[in-house]
Design an enzyme around this catalytic site. Structure first.
Site, PDB file in Angstrom:
ATOM      1  N   SER B 160     -12.640  -3.775 -34.006  1.00 30.17           N
ATOM      2  CA  SER B 160     -13.084  -2.539 -34.672  1.00 30.17           C
ATOM      3  C   SER B 160     -13.880  -2.820 -35.941  1.00 30.17           C
ATOM      4  O   SER B 160     -15.001  -3.297 -35.869  1.00 30.17           O
ATOM      5  CB  SER B 160     -11.889  -1.627 -34.956  1.00 30.17           C
ATOM      6  OG  SER B 160     -11.084  -1.523 -33.817  1.00 30.17           O
ATOM      7  N   HIS B 183     -15.070  -0.067 -29.945  1.00 18.52           N
ATOM      8  CA  HIS B 183     -14.714   1.255 -29.422  1.00 18.52           C
ATOM      9  C   HIS B 183     -15.178   2.307 -30.420  1.00 18.52           C
ATOM     10  O   HIS B 183     -15.409   1.994 -31.587  1.00 18.52           O
ATOM     11  CB  HIS B 183     -13.200   1.345 -29.159  1.00 18.52           C
ATOM     12  CG  HIS B 183     -12.362   1.188 -30.388  1.00 18.52           C
ATOM     13  ND1 HIS B 183     -11.620   2.201 -30.911  1.00 18.52           N
ATOM     14  CD2 HIS B 183     -12.188   0.137 -31.207  1.00 18.52           C
ATOM     15  CE1 HIS B 183     -11.001   1.775 -31.989  1.00 18.52           C
ATOM     16  NE2 HIS B 183     -11.341   0.518 -32.189  1.00 18.52           N
TER      17      HIS B 183
END
Lengths: 81, 281
Positions: B160, B183
């Protein structure tokens, strides 16, 4: 604040409701201004440094979470002085 | 049978030294005076006082007793190792079960590293599960704008918000087994106490995408495609890139770990030194 993490959020923020803000006080150890939290028996835990000298942030003794025995420090000071 | 005092118990009697034996005391060996107990010049003293002379070993024994570790030799290094582990903690203190990296401590450290004359390069080691978007971007921007050479290694995971932090270095490495999860912010990330709209989260995401595409070889289209890919993650949309795949996508420069990273950092330091030298006319 946005958390951007692949970890399950329940795991990350579990117990956040019970967390109480630490009772911090400001002290100066060795010329470094910092916020500390008392952990008993004359020791304090560093919460964060307040010093504006960037060099202080590289000192391993004053990392956040480090426990400093201020009772012993004051003894050392008395002995040498 | 030798003469013995009446109050002495039978058995083997050791000559007791004048001070208690202590592992912290090392005897002093003087080559001019070998420590022999029976020096004929010393009259009437069977024990040579030199035998108990000693000096404390310093902190070595204490470290061994207290921590089970042996003291490390002091080497002044010209590189500084910065580790970013666990959650990158931002504006909110996370509960204590999280391992966190506090950005308010890392940022002044970077300032000190930029300023310190004896530090010539920074090695950043990442094993992070992401964290606060703004704290992560703040660290990434600071590292990217440093004038000194920086090299990052992703070990284990750089997920992330760890992705822009890994890309922020001049040169990045990923261990063969390390993974990076890409993501979207809006599905898994939670906004705490902020009135959120889709546009707001989209803007936050754009900041990440812009930073990553600006500091690595991946294109915005590719990065967004990785971010919104379906069928790869069980609970989310997105992609997990492992080692080589991150290099193929252009996110990371090379597969490698410690040895390669330190060698690359040394090379970058040499290059930057050469660049600073004024050419002779």
């Amino acid at each position: 604040m946005i958390l951007y993490t692949p970890m399950q959020l329940e795991l990350v923020i579990d117990g956040i409701e019970e967390m109480r803000p630490p009772s911090c006080r400001e002290i100066c150890i060795g010329g470094v201004q910092m916020l500390v939290e008392d952990v008993g028996s004359g020791s304090v835990r560093v919460v964060k440094l307040l010093s504006t000298d960037p060099g202080h942030y590289l000192l391993p003794d004053y990392k956040p979470g480090n426990i400093i025995d201020i009772y012993r420090l004051s003894q050392v000071k008395c002995d040498s002085g | 049978m030798p003469d013995r005092k009446k109050d002495e118990k039978p058995g083997i009697h050791m000559q007791s030294p004048e001070i208690d034996p202590d592992p912290a005391i090392v005897p002093e060996h003087n080559p001019d005076y070998p420590a022999e107990p029976g020096n004929p010049d010393d009259e009437g003293s069977p024990r040579n006082p030199r035998r108990v002379q000693g000096r404390p070993k310093g902190g070595g024994i204490e470290a061994l007793k207290e921590l089970g570790s042996t003291p490390l030799p002091e080497i002044k290094s010209n590189i500084h190792c910065l580790s970013i582990v666990g959650q990158i903690e931002g504006h909110l203190v996370l509960p204590p079960q999280n391992k966190t990296t506090k950005y308010e401590h890392i940022i002044p450290q970077l300032v000190a590293l930029e300023q310190a004359n004896e530090i010539e390069g920074v090695l950043m080691i990442l094993n992070t599960v992401g964290g606060d978007v703004e704290a992560g971007l703040a660290i990434a921007e600071m590292v990217a704008s440093m004038s000194k050479p920086t090299v990052s290694i992703v070990l284990g995971g750089g997920h992330s918000i760890g992705v822009p932090v890994a890309c922020s270095a001049d040169y990045s490495f990923i261990a063969e087994t390390a993974s990076m999860t890409i993501h979207p912010i809006r599905l898994n990330g939670l906004v705490i106490g902020v009135p959120q709209t889709y546009e707001y989260l989209d803007k936050m995401q754009d900041r990440v995408v812009r930073f990553v595409t600006g500091h690595s070889k991946v294109t915005a289209e590719d990065f967004r495609e990785l971010m919104f890919r379906t069928g790869e993650l069980a609970r989310d949309i997105g992609t997990v890139l492992i080692g080589k795949e991150a290099v193929e996508k252009g996110l990371i420069d090379e597969v490698g770990a410690l040895g390669q990273a330190v060698a690359k950092l040394k090379q970058l330091i040499e290059e930057s030194k050469r660049g600073k030298e004024v050419p002779l006319q």
